[in-house]
Write a protein that holds these residues in place. Sequence first.
Motif, PDB file in Angstrom:
ATOM      1  N   ASP A  13       7.432 -13.287  -7.216  1.00 60.12           N
ATOM      2  CA  ASP A  13       7.776 -12.023  -7.523  1.00 60.12           C
ATOM      3  C   ASP A  13       6.472 -11.390  -7.369  1.00 60.12           C
ATOM      4  N   HIS A  15       3.470  -9.057  -6.328  1.00 60.64           N
ATOM      5  CA  HIS A  15       3.035  -7.836  -5.899  1.00 60.64           C
ATOM      6  C   HIS A  15       1.792  -7.430  -5.674  1.00 60.64           C
ATOM      7  N   LEU A  18      -1.979  -2.695  -6.549  1.00 66.26           N
ATOM      8  CA  LEU A  18      -2.281  -1.132  -5.947  1.00 66.26           C
ATOM      9  C   LEU A  18      -3.742  -0.957  -6.136  1.00 66.26           C
ATOM     10  N   ALA A  19      -4.435  -1.091  -7.154  1.00 66.88           N
ATOM     11  CA  ALA A  19      -5.842  -0.528  -7.396  1.00 66.88           C
ATOM     12  C   ALA A  19      -6.654  -1.215  -6.492  1.00 66.88           C
ATOM     13  N   ALA A  20      -6.253  -2.423  -6.300  1.00 68.99           N
ATOM     14  CA  ALA A  20      -7.202  -2.891  -5.168  1.00 68.99           C
ATOM     15  C   ALA A  20      -7.117  -2.602  -3.716  1.00 68.99           C
ATOM     16  N   SER A  22      -5.949   0.481  -3.292  1.00 74.37           N
ATOM     17  CA  SER A  22      -6.695   1.745  -3.211  1.00 74.37           C
ATOM     18  C   SER A  22      -8.055   1.814  -3.007  1.00 74.37           C
ATOM     19  N   LEU A  23      -8.893   0.793  -3.631  1.00 72.90           N
ATOM     20  CA  LEU A  23     -10.058   0.919  -3.695  1.00 72.90           C
ATOM     21  C   LEU A  23     -10.686   0.581  -2.194  1.00 72.90           C
ATOM     22  N   LEU A  30      -1.547   8.971  -4.409  1.00 73.67           N
ATOM     23  CA  LEU A  30      -1.067   9.845  -5.719  1.00 73.67           C
ATOM     24  C   LEU A  30      -1.204  11.222  -5.179  1.00 73.67           C
ATOM     25  N   ARG A  60       3.124   8.778  -4.677  1.00 68.33           N
ATOM     26  CA  ARG A  60       3.806   9.055  -5.974  1.00 68.33           C
ATOM     27  C   ARG A  60       3.431  10.452  -6.465  1.00 68.33           C
ATOM     28  N   LEU A  61       4.222  11.106  -7.459  1.00 65.29           N
ATOM     29  CA  LEU A  61       4.051  12.394  -7.738  1.00 65.29           C
ATOM     30  C   LEU A  61       3.500  12.432  -8.984  1.00 65.29           C
TER      31      LEU A  61
ATOM     32  N   ALA B  19     -10.024   4.176  -8.879  1.00 60.37           N
ATOM     33  CA  ALA B  19      -9.349   3.139  -8.323  1.00 60.37           C
ATOM     34  C   ALA B  19     -10.184   1.634  -8.803  1.00 60.37           C
ATOM     35  N   SER B  22     -10.030   1.153 -12.405  1.00 59.41           N
ATOM     36  CA  SER B  22      -8.537   0.420 -12.639  1.00 59.41           C
ATOM     37  C   SER B  22      -8.455  -1.015 -12.237  1.00 59.41           C
ATOM     38  N   LEU B  23      -9.232  -1.261 -11.141  1.00 61.15           N
ATOM     39  CA  LEU B  23      -9.246  -2.429 -10.606  1.00 61.15           C
ATOM     40  C   LEU B  23      -9.956  -3.609 -11.717  1.00 61.15           C
ATOM     41  N   GLN B 107       8.289  -8.965 -15.169  1.00 60.07           N
ATOM     42  CA  GLN B 107       7.059  -8.419 -14.728  1.00 60.07           C
ATOM     43  C   GLN B 107       5.927  -8.123 -15.886  1.00 60.07           C
TER      44      GLN B 107
END
Lengths: 307, 307
Positions: A13, A15, A18-20, A22-23, A30, A60-61, B19, B22-23, B107
């Motif tokens: 599972d 995933h 996302l932060a990485a 995004s970086l 967003l 995403r909104l 980002a 966040s990371l 999760q």
Amino acid sequence: MRRKVKEAAAALDYHPNLAAQSLIARRSFLIGLTYERPSPSYVVELQNGALGRLENERYRLVVLPFNHVASRPEELGKLLLRAGLDGVLLAPPACDQPLLLDMIERQKLPYARITPHSDLDRGLVVAMDEVAAGHTVAAHILSLGHRRIGVILGDPSHAASRGRMEGYRQAFSEAGVRIDESLVGTGDFTHDVGYQVARTLLDRPLRPTAILAQNDDMAVAAIAAARDLGVSVPDQLSVAGFDNSEVSRTAWPQLTTVHQPVREMAWDAADRLIAELDGTGSAAALQRRDHVHELLVRASTAAPPGL
Amino acid sequence: MRRKVKEAAAALDYHPNLAAQSLIARRSFLIGLTYERPSPSYVVELQNGALGRLENERYRLVVLPFNHVASRPEELGKLLLRAGLDGVLLAPPACDQPLLLDMIERQKLPYARITPHSDLDRGLVVAMDEVAAGHTVAAHILSLGHRRIGVILGDPSHAASRGRMEGYRQAFSEAGVRIDESLVGTGDFTHDVGYQVARTLLDRPLRPTAILAQNDDMAVAAIAAARDLGVSVPDQLSVAGFDNSEVSRTAWPQLTTVHQPVREMAWDAADRLIAELDGTGSAAALQRRDHVHELLVRASTAAPPGL
DNA sequence: ATGAAAGCGCTAACAG
DNA sequence: CTGTTAGCGCTTTCAT
């Protein structure tokens, strides 16, 4: 091997973070949406339009309602710049704040403006001719034979309010009718204030035979005020609204109103913003887009009494 | 020196990269809100409640409307898990999908449920007794003397619909009145379907003297149907709604309805979620919170004709 | 084809 | 108090 990894990932599972992503991608995926507390139906249409375009995209909104932009544009600017957005959708009246646009541009934050009224050449714009829309509904009322016509304006800080009024003026002048300024009241797009203004108009010795309200909530309020005074709609008073919101259909009598394709415009704004962000800007996507209004004649408008 | 750096940062309009933060912080400061397309006023109340709590926090709100959860809960689950959220707010009916809760828990995504109906011990829950609310409004109608009472149910996949009906049943049985199942129609919380169902009820040879609608939109539709049939409200027919939405106030006659503190509940849900995320969970924050409904008796309900 | 390494922008832990 | 460094989880580039 590739397959084995995929399988293991699925089994666990897994995933990706996302932060990485995004970086490294230098974007957050967003998109922000700012608007000012108008009617619920407007807000939901706006959101659903944008969300419709974002579906099946990575974006995403983030919703960022903000009241009284006019009085503190820099605050909204800070909020938007701190939100870590890739781009922002600006609904009225924020889309008409030059200071705000300045701030956003300075930080190179892409933005799309939904129905702006001024500086139509700044940023991505999805336009709607408010003046023409105002003209259409006023012309309808005039063509029915009305001459003593009241107006309930929306919040003056919304450019839409001024634009619609401008359209009324044009239609009046074309019909050779003078606007009676004493029959022009200022509301703020809410039902309650609209009711007060309507009462004032209807309490005048020479009552108007028609009222142009700048949104449906205030138009419904005008009908309520008329009912409370024993004035029947549309026999003794015609009322027209603006927005084709849900209440315009559930009201009685059903409201004559102007449909503004808010949902489609929000979709378009999101579409153009994404095109810019993803660099998929085709020639079509880069053009300004204009949407047209539509007059919906329903049961709340008729010829004036005695005609 | 510290000051000099700050000054330079300000001068350059420097903003830290979210980002990267966040990371390292292992959180996105994103909170999701899922709901299913009910009335605009409900959605806006929900959002504003959550946003109210998020104001002045680092968290941002991502809106994730999703239709027909009941038919594909795993899809919503994937969407939520891929959205990179720190936590999620679940409104009905998503909050009552065990499969969805399973996925989210697996999760370890923190979540708060707004007015769930089942498994009240799972996750953070902000509760509201729908059964009691249904009971209250039905008892009001019965106390006015009505005996032949129609019901317009909401979408059956919403547990709220079943809960409210259960409350009606209790009130009927306490009053020693049998529910006429042929006067119970199923709607879906929308005006249009509500109108159809109301017409069916009012076309019966022995017309009900009162209609309990499970939300305001359908109650307004029932009033419209009555008007179209020449049946006057509340003289010949009483109508009660649910939600205390905007239309309940702008309708004519104004609707008797049940106020559900949606905004406050959403605020609370966000509050509890944040408490969990930030580890500031005081004893108070960890408790389940219950909100109470309020019956608003307005002009749409009265004694039945001939009483 | 697979594997190793650099680096996105930041914070936290440590050394001077 | 100031300065250096490791590493968050990933993608991309480069070497094997």
